[in-house]
Design an enzyme around this catalytic site. Structure first.
Site, PDB file in Angstrom:
ATOM      1  N   HIS A 194       0.861  -1.191   0.000  1.00 58.22           N
ATOM      2  CA  HIS A 194       0.000   0.000   0.000  1.00 58.22           C
ATOM      3  C   HIS A 194       0.896   1.239   0.000  1.00 58.22           C
ATOM      4  O   HIS A 194       1.844   1.313   0.793  1.00 58.22           O
ATOM      5  CB  HIS A 194      -0.896  -0.010   1.247  1.00 58.22           C
ATOM      6  CG  HIS A 194      -1.837   1.146   1.284  1.00 58.22           C
ATOM      7  ND1 HIS A 194      -2.957   1.220   0.482  1.00 58.22           N
ATOM      8  CD2 HIS A 194      -1.815   2.295   2.007  1.00 58.22           C
ATOM      9  CE1 HIS A 194      -3.585   2.357   0.717  1.00 58.22           C
ATOM     10  NE2 HIS A 194      -2.916   3.029   1.642  1.00 58.22           N
ATOM     11  N   ALA A 228      -6.123  -8.575   5.604  1.00 57.63           N
ATOM     12  CA  ALA A 228      -7.195  -8.983   6.513  1.00 57.63           C
ATOM     13  C   ALA A 228      -8.512  -8.590   5.835  1.00 57.63           C
ATOM     14  O   ALA A 228      -8.507  -7.784   4.895  1.00 57.63           O
ATOM     15  CB  ALA A 228      -7.039  -8.273   7.847  1.00 57.63           C
TER      16      ALA A 228
HETATM   17  C1  GRF Z   1       1.640   0.800  -6.158  1.00 58.45           C
HETATM   18  O1  GRF Z   1       1.832   2.128  -5.769  1.00 58.45           O
HETATM   19  C2  GRF Z   1       1.100  -0.024  -5.026  1.00 58.45           C
HETATM   20  O2  GRF Z   1       1.543   0.410  -3.771  1.00 58.45           O
HETATM   21  C3  GRF Z   1      -0.380   0.206  -5.136  1.00 58.45           C
HETATM   22  O3  GRF Z   1      -0.650   0.272  -6.505  1.00 58.45           O
HETATM   23  C4  GRF Z   1       0.531   0.681  -7.207  1.00 58.45           C
HETATM   24  C5  GRF Z   1       0.813  -0.406  -8.196  1.00 58.45           C
HETATM   25  O4  GRF Z   1       1.896  -0.096  -9.017  1.00 58.45           O
HETATM   26  N1  GRF Z   1      -1.120  -0.820  -4.444  1.00 58.45           N
HETATM   27  P1  GRF Z   1       2.549  -1.226  -9.902  1.00 58.45           P
HETATM   28  O5  GRF Z   1       1.427  -1.849 -10.735  1.00 58.45           O
HETATM   29  O6  GRF Z   1       3.173  -2.223  -8.986  1.00 58.45           O
HETATM   30  O7  GRF Z   1       3.556  -0.528 -10.758  1.00 58.45           O
END
Ligand code: GRF
Length: 206
Positions: free
Chosen positions: A122, A154
């Site tokens: 995240h 979760a």
């Molecule tokens: C990333 O910033 C991740 O933290 C979030 O969505 C984005 C995905 O980027 N959940 P990528 O597809 O991995 O380049």
């Protein structure tokens, strides 16, 4: 004993699937880390819920099996969508699932099945800024430090226990894009580290 068995202390590498919806840069970072045979996880499957996810091409180019499970086909039936995912995971004998920019909420039916074996990244320092548009919201809130979190999934969104966090400074002239790029750089470091910890059994869900 072959070279891989020596490097991994004879423990077989964990079979990992990555679920994506788009670009897949975190997926690529995990694939890169797993090229090292001493890394305790092997990326054996990449699954997307969107046919246009660029990460599917990256995964295929790396010689990894890809599966498209288009959520649109299942309409509002989330569990049918998840049963299709589950079937693919079982067919590939997956042991750990990494969500990497996977933009569908998963139901407790799926999340509980994978408890302690389902990771997500995240782009914020959870519990701050759960949900979408984290960089815009961090800038609007005027925080001086932002970052990324790898956590166990979760049933409640963005709420499972943290595996690793990394911080980045927020600069006075940052735009959402510049901040996002700084955060993404640390995402690519901590996701492989977090998967290593889980695959080695050194961290578990609380
Ligand atoms: C990333 O910033 C991740 O933290 C979030 O969505 C984005 C995905 O980027 N959940 P990528 O597809 O991995 O380049």
């Amino acid at each position: 004993m072959n070279a891989q068995a020596i490097l991994t202390g004879n423990r077989p590498r964990k079979r990992v699937a990555i679920l994506i919806s788009g670009r897949g840069s975190n997926m690529a970072a995990l694939i890169e880390a797993a090229k090292d045979e001493s890394y305790p996880a092997d990326i054996v499957l990449v699954m997307s819920n969107r046919p246009d996810a660029a990460g599917l091409l990256t995964a295929s180019a790396a010689g990894i099996a890809t599966v498209l499970i288009d959520h649109m086909v299942f309409g509002r039936d989330r569990e049918a969508f998840e049963r299709a995912i589950q079937a693919a995971l079982e067919a590939h004998r997956i042991e750990i699932v990494c969500l990497a920019g996977f933009m569908r909420l998963l139901t407790p039916w799926f999340v509980n099945r994978w408890s302690g074996r389902l990771l997500n990244i995240h782009p914020a320092l959870l519990p701050a800024f759960k949900g979408l548009h984290t960089h815009e919201r961090a800038l609007a809130a005027g925080v001086k430090t932002h970052g990324a979190t790898v956590h166990f999934v979760a049933p409640e969104m963005d709420s499972g226990s943290t595996i690793i966090q990394a911080q980045v400074p927020v600069m006075p002239d940052d735009l959402p894009e510049t901040l996002a790029a700084r955060v993404l750089e640390v995402e690519h470091k901590i996701y492989p580290q977090a998967l290593r910890l889980v695959a080695e059994g050194r961290v578990g869900a609380a």
